[in-house]
Design a protein around this motif. Structure first.
Motif, PDB file in Angstrom:
ATOM      1  N   ASN A 123       3.234   1.646  -4.387  1.00 32.25           N
ATOM      2  CA  ASN A 123       2.647   2.824  -5.028  1.00 32.25           C
ATOM      3  C   ASN A 123       1.175   3.011  -4.645  1.00 32.25           C
ATOM      4  O   ASN A 123       0.293   3.025  -5.500  1.00 32.25           O
ATOM      5  CB  ASN A 123       2.829   2.740  -6.552  1.00 32.25           C
ATOM      6  CG  ASN A 123       4.293   2.663  -6.910  1.00 32.25           C
ATOM      7  OD1 ASN A 123       5.074   3.511  -6.512  1.00 32.25           O
ATOM      8  ND2 ASN A 123       4.675   1.624  -7.636  1.00 32.25           N
ATOM      9  N   ARG A 136       6.833   3.786   5.651  1.00 28.18           N
ATOM     10  CA  ARG A 136       6.683   4.300   4.272  1.00 28.18           C
ATOM     11  C   ARG A 136       8.072   4.489   3.678  1.00 28.18           C
ATOM     12  O   ARG A 136       8.867   5.296   4.163  1.00 28.18           O
ATOM     13  CB  ARG A 136       5.935   5.612   4.256  1.00 28.18           C
ATOM     14  CG  ARG A 136       5.731   6.099   2.836  1.00 28.18           C
ATOM     15  CD  ARG A 136       4.534   6.997   2.725  1.00 28.18           C
ATOM     16  NE  ARG A 136       4.389   7.462   1.366  1.00 28.18           N
ATOM     17  CZ  ARG A 136       3.632   6.874   0.465  1.00 28.18           C
ATOM     18  NH1 ARG A 136       2.939   5.807   0.755  1.00 28.18           N
ATOM     19  NH2 ARG A 136       3.558   7.355  -0.757  1.00 28.18           N
ATOM     20  N   ASN A 189      13.695   7.912   2.511  1.00 25.03           N
ATOM     21  CA  ASN A 189      13.004   8.779   3.472  1.00 25.03           C
ATOM     22  C   ASN A 189      13.756   8.927   4.795  1.00 25.03           C
ATOM     23  O   ASN A 189      13.466   9.841   5.562  1.00 25.03           O
ATOM     24  CB  ASN A 189      11.592   8.267   3.763  1.00 25.03           C
ATOM     25  CG  ASN A 189      10.658   8.446   2.585  1.00 25.03           C
ATOM     26  OD1 ASN A 189      10.843   9.338   1.761  1.00 25.03           O
ATOM     27  ND2 ASN A 189       9.659   7.585   2.507  1.00 25.03           N
ATOM     28  N   SER A 197      11.182   5.515  -9.654  1.00 26.09           N
ATOM     29  CA  SER A 197      11.172   5.272  -8.213  1.00 26.09           C
ATOM     30  C   SER A 197       9.805   4.733  -7.795  1.00 26.09           C
ATOM     31  O   SER A 197       8.805   4.886  -8.510  1.00 26.09           O
ATOM     32  CB  SER A 197      11.510   6.547  -7.456  1.00 26.09           C
ATOM     33  OG  SER A 197      10.531   7.528  -7.699  1.00 26.09           O
ATOM     34  N   ASP A 198       9.779   4.097  -6.639  1.00 25.67           N
ATOM     35  CA  ASP A 198       8.557   3.534  -6.092  1.00 25.67           C
ATOM     36  C   ASP A 198       8.381   3.996  -4.664  1.00 25.67           C
ATOM     37  O   ASP A 198       9.352   4.285  -3.957  1.00 25.67           O
ATOM     38  CB  ASP A 198       8.618   1.994  -6.092  1.00 25.67           C
ATOM     39  CG  ASP A 198       8.507   1.397  -7.480  1.00 25.67           C
ATOM     40  OD1 ASP A 198       7.493   1.650  -8.153  1.00 25.67           O
ATOM     41  OD2 ASP A 198       9.423   0.657  -7.884  1.00 25.67           O
ATOM     42  N   ASP A 199       7.135   4.032  -4.236  1.00 26.54           N
ATOM     43  CA  ASP A 199       6.790   4.234  -2.837  1.00 26.54           C
ATOM     44  C   ASP A 199       6.154   2.948  -2.338  1.00 26.54           C
ATOM     45  O   ASP A 199       5.346   2.336  -3.049  1.00 26.54           O
ATOM     46  CB  ASP A 199       5.820   5.403  -2.675  1.00 26.54           C
ATOM     47  CG  ASP A 199       6.493   6.732  -2.962  1.00 26.54           C
ATOM     48  OD1 ASP A 199       7.526   7.006  -2.323  1.00 26.54           O
ATOM     49  OD2 ASP A 199       5.998   7.476  -3.817  1.00 26.54           O
ATOM     50  N   HIS A 240      10.605   5.156   0.258  1.00 28.13           N
ATOM     51  CA  HIS A 240      10.779   5.667  -1.100  1.00 28.13           C
ATOM     52  C   HIS A 240      12.043   5.020  -1.642  1.00 28.13           C
ATOM     53  O   HIS A 240      13.123   5.196  -1.077  1.00 28.13           O
ATOM     54  CB  HIS A 240      10.901   7.193  -1.114  1.00 28.13           C
ATOM     55  CG  HIS A 240      11.010   7.755  -2.490  1.00 28.13           C
ATOM     56  ND1 HIS A 240       9.941   7.811  -3.349  1.00 28.13           N
ATOM     57  CD2 HIS A 240      12.065   8.262  -3.161  1.00 28.13           C
ATOM     58  CE1 HIS A 240      10.325   8.333  -4.496  1.00 28.13           C
ATOM     59  NE2 HIS A 240      11.617   8.616  -4.402  1.00 28.13           N
TER      60      HIS A 240
END
Length: 155
Positions: free
Chosen positions: A126, A152, A60, A2-4, A154
């Protein structure tokens, strides 16, 4: 994996900066979110979208509320509105909300976590930090020449 993604977008969904301002703001965003040594490398994507594009918070997203009556709005209703425009972009953000029938705009819905729409986006992948502070956002806005907000995601 996963990435943010921490995205910085203009507060006016239709506004776009010139190239020099966009690149200045992206360079500042990179300074403010350099990542941590030994962690996933931070990547900065700066995009001038041809059409208005959704910038959502991915996994999110917890709920959406009507800005008029404060009722919860089904995320499936919202996803259907996005699907309607996924290929061609958004000619308008105007909608009639299902809860009370009020005329409003998709960008004025109350999102928990923030979501937005933009024709310009700085995406920090990230970033190894949660949110930019008010002073940091103000500095990016100064570099860009327009007020900004952050999303932001996710994914």
């Amino acid at each position: 994996m996963s990435d943010d993604v921490l995205s910085i977008i203009p507060t006016d969904p239709w506004w776009q900066p010139d190239r020099a301002a966009g690149e200045r703001a992206a360079a500042l965003a990179e300074e403010l979110a350099p990542g941590l040594p030994g962690s996933v490398e931070v990547e900065i994507d700066t995009t001038w979208h041809d059409a208005l594009t959704v910038v959502d918070c991915g996994a999110n997203l917890e709920r959406i509320r009507c800005p008029q009556c404060r009722a919860s709005i089904d995320t499936e209703w919202w996803a259907d509105r996005l699907e309607d425009h996924s290929q061609s972009g958004f000619a308008t953000l105007a909608v009639e909300v299902p809860c009370c029938g009020a005329a409003t705009s998709l960008d004025l819905l109350n999102y928990d976590w923030p979501c937005g729409f933009a024709r310009f986006e700085i995406a920090v992948w990230n970033p190894e930090r949660d949110w930019l502070g008010d002073e940091e956002l103000a500095a990016i806005a100064d570099a860009l020449g327009h007020p900004v907000k952050q999303i932001r995601a996710h994914i």
